[in-house]
Design a protein around this motif. Sequence first.
Motif, mmCIF file in Angstrom:
data_model
loop_
_atom_site.group_PDB
_atom_site.id
_atom_site.type_symbol
_atom_site.label_atom_id
_atom_site.label_comp_id
_atom_site.label_asym_id
_atom_site.label_seq_id
_atom_site.Cartn_x
_atom_site.Cartn_y
_atom_site.Cartn_z
ATOM 1 N N PHE A 224 55.837 -7.640 14.026
ATOM 2 C CA PHE A 224 56.065 -6.207 13.822
ATOM 3 C C PHE A 224 57.539 -5.879 13.596
ATOM 4 C CE2 PHE A 224 52.187 -6.454 16.423
ATOM 5 C CZ PHE A 224 51.310 -5.804 15.576
ATOM 6 N N CYS A 225 58.397 -6.189 14.572
ATOM 7 C CA CYS A 225 59.811 -5.779 14.492
ATOM 8 C C CYS A 225 60.698 -6.818 13.823
ATOM 9 C CB CYS A 225 60.354 -5.441 15.880
ATOM 10 S SG CYS A 225 60.493 -6.861 16.993
ATOM 11 N N ASN B 181 47.774 -8.496 16.970
ATOM 12 C CA ASN B 181 46.455 -7.987 16.599
ATOM 13 C C ASN B 181 46.322 -7.771 15.095
ATOM 14 O OD1 ASN B 181 48.148 -5.802 16.504
ATOM 15 N ND2 ASN B 181 46.956 -4.523 17.882
ATOM 16 N N VAL B 182 47.380 -8.060 14.323
ATOM 17 C CA VAL B 182 47.290 -7.947 12.865
ATOM 18 C C VAL B 182 47.179 -9.306 12.185
ATOM 19 C CG1 VAL B 182 48.469 -5.737 12.699
ATOM 20 C CG2 VAL B 182 49.795 -7.825 12.578
ATOM 21 N N ASP B 183 47.732 -10.341 12.825
ATOM 22 C CA ASP B 183 47.652 -11.697 12.290
ATOM 23 C C ASP B 183 47.599 -12.659 13.473
ATOM 24 O OD1 ASP B 183 47.964 -14.213 11.186
ATOM 25 O OD2 ASP B 183 49.582 -13.634 9.833
ATOM 26 N N PRO B 184 46.432 -13.211 13.759
ATOM 27 C CA PRO B 184 46.290 -14.047 14.953
ATOM 28 C C PRO B 184 47.130 -15.319 14.931
ATOM 29 C CG PRO B 184 44.282 -14.092 13.640
ATOM 30 C CD PRO B 184 45.179 -13.078 13.024
ATOM 31 N N ALA C 138 57.478 -5.912 23.705
ATOM 32 C CA ALA C 138 57.556 -4.470 23.424
ATOM 33 C C ALA C 138 56.559 -4.058 22.345
ATOM 34 C CB ALA C 138 58.978 -4.085 23.013
ATOM 35 N N CYS C 139 56.481 -4.824 21.271
ATOM 36 C CA CYS C 139 55.543 -4.473 20.196
ATOM 37 C C CYS C 139 54.097 -4.680 20.624
ATOM 38 C CB CYS C 139 55.859 -5.283 18.945
ATOM 39 S SG CYS C 139 57.421 -4.812 18.157
ATOM 40 N N HIS C 140 53.855 -5.700 21.435
ATOM 41 C CA HIS C 140 52.503 -5.915 21.965
ATOM 42 C C HIS C 140 52.051 -4.691 22.764
ATOM 43 C CE1 HIS C 140 49.107 -7.841 23.938
ATOM 44 N NE2 HIS C 140 49.629 -7.495 25.105
ATOM 45 N N THR D 81 51.345 -1.663 20.500
ATOM 46 C CA THR D 81 50.176 -1.751 19.623
ATOM 47 C C THR D 81 48.855 -1.946 20.355
ATOM 48 O OG1 THR D 81 50.533 -4.119 19.283
ATOM 49 C CG2 THR D 81 51.520 -2.621 17.676
ATOM 50 N N THR D 82 48.903 -2.198 21.657
ATOM 51 C CA THR D 82 47.651 -2.458 22.362
ATOM 52 C C THR D 82 47.361 -1.491 23.503
ATOM 53 O OG1 THR D 82 48.717 -4.047 23.851
ATOM 54 C CG2 THR D 82 47.701 -4.933 21.841
#
Length: 144
Positions: free
Chosen positions: A42-43, A56-59, A66-68, A71-72
């Motif tokens: 993400f960042c 959660n966008v690309d396993p 922080a991004c986890h 987004t969750t």
Amino acid sequence: MVVELMNCGGCKERFFREDVVRGEVISLLNRMWHKEHIQCVFCKLTITDERYFRSNVDPMKPACYACHIQTTHPACVGCSLPIIERGLVAFDRLFHIDCFRCAICHKTIPQRRGFYERDLMLYDESCYMMYIKDLPPDEDAPPT
């Protein structure tokens, strides 16, 4: 579980024996990575604290802590930040406990006490009774 051992999951370059011997290569998300190429999907920042999560966008790509969380976890209606531990639901909306505040006096509304909602605004019992209760339905709430 298949682990790709030939190329870095970040830079896609082949590994050298020296990289492995120096401990610069780790296994993450079923792939091998140069430590310095583990970037958040993400960042795009390099993840250095070893707190990475499957995104959660690309396993096959990691997400930083922080991004986890962003987004969750659901966001608070009051501040828009994610709710990590405890929150409260009122009128089908989710709040941090500290963000559950009266629109007039801005004091935190204690749990299990009287509170009211009008036009998506929250009011503690005293402000509602004093300023809102007798307003006609089409009038705006008093300025906050």
